[in-house]
Design an enzyme around this catalytic site. Structure first.
Site, short mmCIF file in Angstrom:
data_model
loop_
_atom_site.label_atom_id
_atom_site.label_comp_id
_atom_site.label_asym_id
_atom_site.label_seq_id
_atom_site.Cartn_x
_atom_site.Cartn_y
_atom_site.Cartn_z
N THR A 52 24.65 -13.92 -2.08
CA THR A 52 25.12 -15.19 -1.89
C THR A 52 25.79 -15.52 -0.36
OG1 THR A 52 26.10 -15.37 -4.15
CG2 THR A 52 26.98 -16.93 -2.73
N LYS A 83 20.34 -21.94 -6.77
CA LYS A 83 20.69 -20.81 -7.82
C LYS A 83 20.06 -20.95 -9.03
CE LYS A 83 23.05 -17.27 -8.96
NZ LYS A 83 23.32 -15.81 -8.07
N GLU A 91 18.50 -18.04 -4.41
CA GLU A 91 19.31 -16.96 -4.82
C GLU A 91 18.60 -16.21 -5.96
OE1 GLU A 91 23.47 -16.67 -4.28
OE2 GLU A 91 23.30 -14.66 -5.46
N GLY A 92 18.38 -15.45 -6.18
CA GLY A 92 18.23 -14.58 -7.63
C GLY A 92 19.43 -14.53 -8.08
N VAL A 93 19.24 -13.88 -9.47
CA VAL A 93 20.46 -13.42 -10.06
C VAL A 93 20.43 -11.77 -10.35
CG1 VAL A 93 19.21 -14.12 -12.23
CG2 VAL A 93 21.75 -14.01 -12.24
N GLY A 94 21.55 -11.15 -10.16
CA GLY A 94 21.67 -9.76 -10.24
C GLY A 94 20.68 -9.23 -9.41
N ASN A 152 23.86 -4.51 4.04
CA ASN A 152 25.30 -5.37 3.89
C ASN A 152 26.38 -4.19 3.52
OD1 ASN A 152 27.12 -7.47 3.91
ND2 ASN A 152 26.68 -7.79 1.77
N ARG A 156 31.60 -4.82 7.15
CA ARG A 156 32.34 -5.33 5.87
C ARG A 156 33.45 -6.14 6.78
NH1 ARG A 156 33.70 -5.42 0.63
NH2 ARG A 156 36.00 -6.10 0.59
N1 LIG Z 1 29.74 -7.61 4.25
C1 LIG Z 1 30.94 -8.13 3.54
N2 LIG Z 1 32.09 -7.98 4.02
C2 LIG Z 1 33.03 -8.46 3.10
N3 LIG Z 1 32.83 -8.82 1.72
C3 LIG Z 1 31.73 -8.88 1.51
C4 LIG Z 1 30.59 -8.63 2.17
N4 LIG Z 1 29.58 -8.51 1.54
C5 LIG Z 1 29.68 -9.13 0.23
N5 LIG Z 1 31.10 -9.49 0.34
C6 LIG Z 1 31.94 -9.77 -0.83
O1 LIG Z 1 31.38 -9.35 -2.07
C7 LIG Z 1 31.56 -10.09 -3.29
C8 LIG Z 1 30.02 -9.98 -3.82
O2 LIG Z 1 29.18 -10.83 -2.70
P1 LIG Z 1 28.25 -11.98 -3.24
O3 LIG Z 1 28.95 -12.88 -4.13
O4 LIG Z 1 27.41 -12.66 -1.91
O5 LIG Z 1 27.24 -10.94 -4.03
P2 LIG Z 1 25.82 -11.21 -4.98
O6 LIG Z 1 24.96 -10.37 -4.83
O7 LIG Z 1 25.47 -12.71 -4.48
O8 LIG Z 1 26.57 -11.25 -6.54
P3 LIG Z 1 26.13 -11.98 -7.47
O9 LIG Z 1 25.16 -10.82 -8.36
O10 LIG Z 1 27.20 -12.19 -8.44
O11 LIG Z 1 25.18 -13.19 -7.36
C9 LIG Z 1 31.91 -11.34 -2.71
O12 LIG Z 1 33.50 -11.21 -2.92
C10 LIG Z 1 31.76 -11.31 -1.19
O13 LIG Z 1 32.73 -12.17 -0.41
MG LIG Z 2 25.45 -14.50 -5.74
#
Ligand SMILES: Nc1ncnc2c1ncn2[C@@H]1O[C@H](COP(=O)(O)OP(=O)(O)OP(=O)(O)O)[C@@H](O)[C@H]1O
Ligand SMILES: [Mg+2]
Length: 266
Positions: A50, A71, A149-152, A209, A239
């Site tokens: 996301t 999504k 955006e995919g899921v998981g 990331n 981060r």
């Molecule tokens: N580089 C980063 N620095 C700080 N926090 C991060 C970073 N990348 C992701 N996060 C945090 O980690 C958490 C998960 O990120 P995100 O929601 O983008 O993952 P996702 O892969 O989309 O998850 P989901 O599978 O639930 O869709 C969020 O709270 C996001 O703010």
């Molecule tokens: Mg997500």
């Protein structure tokens, strides 16, 4: 789903419906310049899909492009003022500049934060391709660029015979892979790359990331991935103290992606 090609759906009636919608969009798109769309997948859940999708939408909007996030399946929703909300959907909507009803950007908004086929079953629903493909066509018509955006991870079941890899294949979108840098990510990333290729899809870029701070040997992990992934590294997002679309976009170069739009804002 190439908007020029027949859809690969198992049920003939569904295929006819979707083909009609796809044909309409193909006609509308005839003579238009190539447009940017992609499917964002990840090595796992909670690794930054996301965040990176939002960064991509932010960069598109900055370039003066009408951009919309999608999504298609979201699991985990909260009722706020009588409206069901999901964090991913809200973040994508905030980053884009084309605002469509949530029923279009997320045809399957499920209440339980669980694997989608389980969350759907709890509501007596079955996730199928056609509503997603039809919604995608609507977004295609309303926006110039779409980020799905995919899921998981890449092989999350959506029903008994349909998973997120099938969805990406039916949408026929180029894929961007987000690798959450953590121990074990090399194998997860390479397996995902294999699965993307096995579906006949094109991996057009990947992002490293840093979801955890101070991962040991992070540089070495990125180097090992770069040596093995045959697609450009779009950037490495550290981060972030305050994660957000703009902050993440500052670390990414999307211009390496096919059909990434030229700057149109004056
Ligand atoms: N580089 C980063 N620095 C700080 N926090 C991060 C970073 N990348 C992701 N996060 C945090 O980690 C958490 C998960 O990120 P995100 O929601 O983008 O993952 P996702 O892969 O989309 O998850 P989901 O599978 O639930 O869709 C969020 O709270 C996001 O703010
Ligand atoms: Mg997500």
């Amino acid at each position: 789903m190439s908007l020029d090609d027949p859809l690969i759906v198992s049920d003939a009636a569904e295929a006819n419906q979707s083909n009609a919608a796809a044909a309409a969009a193909a006609t509308a798109a005839a003579g238009m310049p190539p447009r940017f769309s992609c499917f964002v997948t990840g090595t796992d859940t909670e690794i930054g899909k996301t965040l990176i999708s939002s960064a991509m939408l932010h960069a598109l909007v900055e370039r003066g492009v009408r951009a919309c996030g999608m999504k298609p399946v979201a699991a985990g929703a909260e009722l706020v003022d009588g409206v069901w909300h999901n964090d991913d959907c809200d973040q994508l909507a905030a980053a884009g500049n084309v605002h469509l009803p949530q029923s279009i950007t997320t045809p399957f908004l499920l209440k339980e934060a669980a694997a989608p086929h389980i969350a759907a079953a709890l509501e007596g629903r079955t996730i199928t391709a056609v509503p997603i493909l039809a919604a995608y066509v609507e977004i295609y018509a309303a926006a110039d660029a779409t980020v799905v955006e995919g899921v998981g991870g890449f092989r999350v079941p959506l029903n008994d015979s349909f998973d997120t890899a099938d969805l990406a294949a039916q949408l026929e979108l180029p894929v961007v892979l987000v690798v959450g840098l953590r121990l074990g990510c090399i194998s997860h990333a390479l397996l995902t790359v294999e699965a993307i290729t096995a579906r006949g899809l094109k991996l057009v870029g990947w992002v490293a990331n840093e979801t955890v701070a101070d991962m040991a040997f992070a540089d070495e992990n990125v180097a090992a991935l770069a040596a093995r992934i045959d697609a450009p590294l779009l950037g490495r997002v550290p981060r972030l103290a305050t994660p957000g679309a703009q902050a993440a976009a500052a670390h990414l170069d999307f211009t390496q992606l096919p059909n990434w739009p030229a700057h149109t804002k004056l």
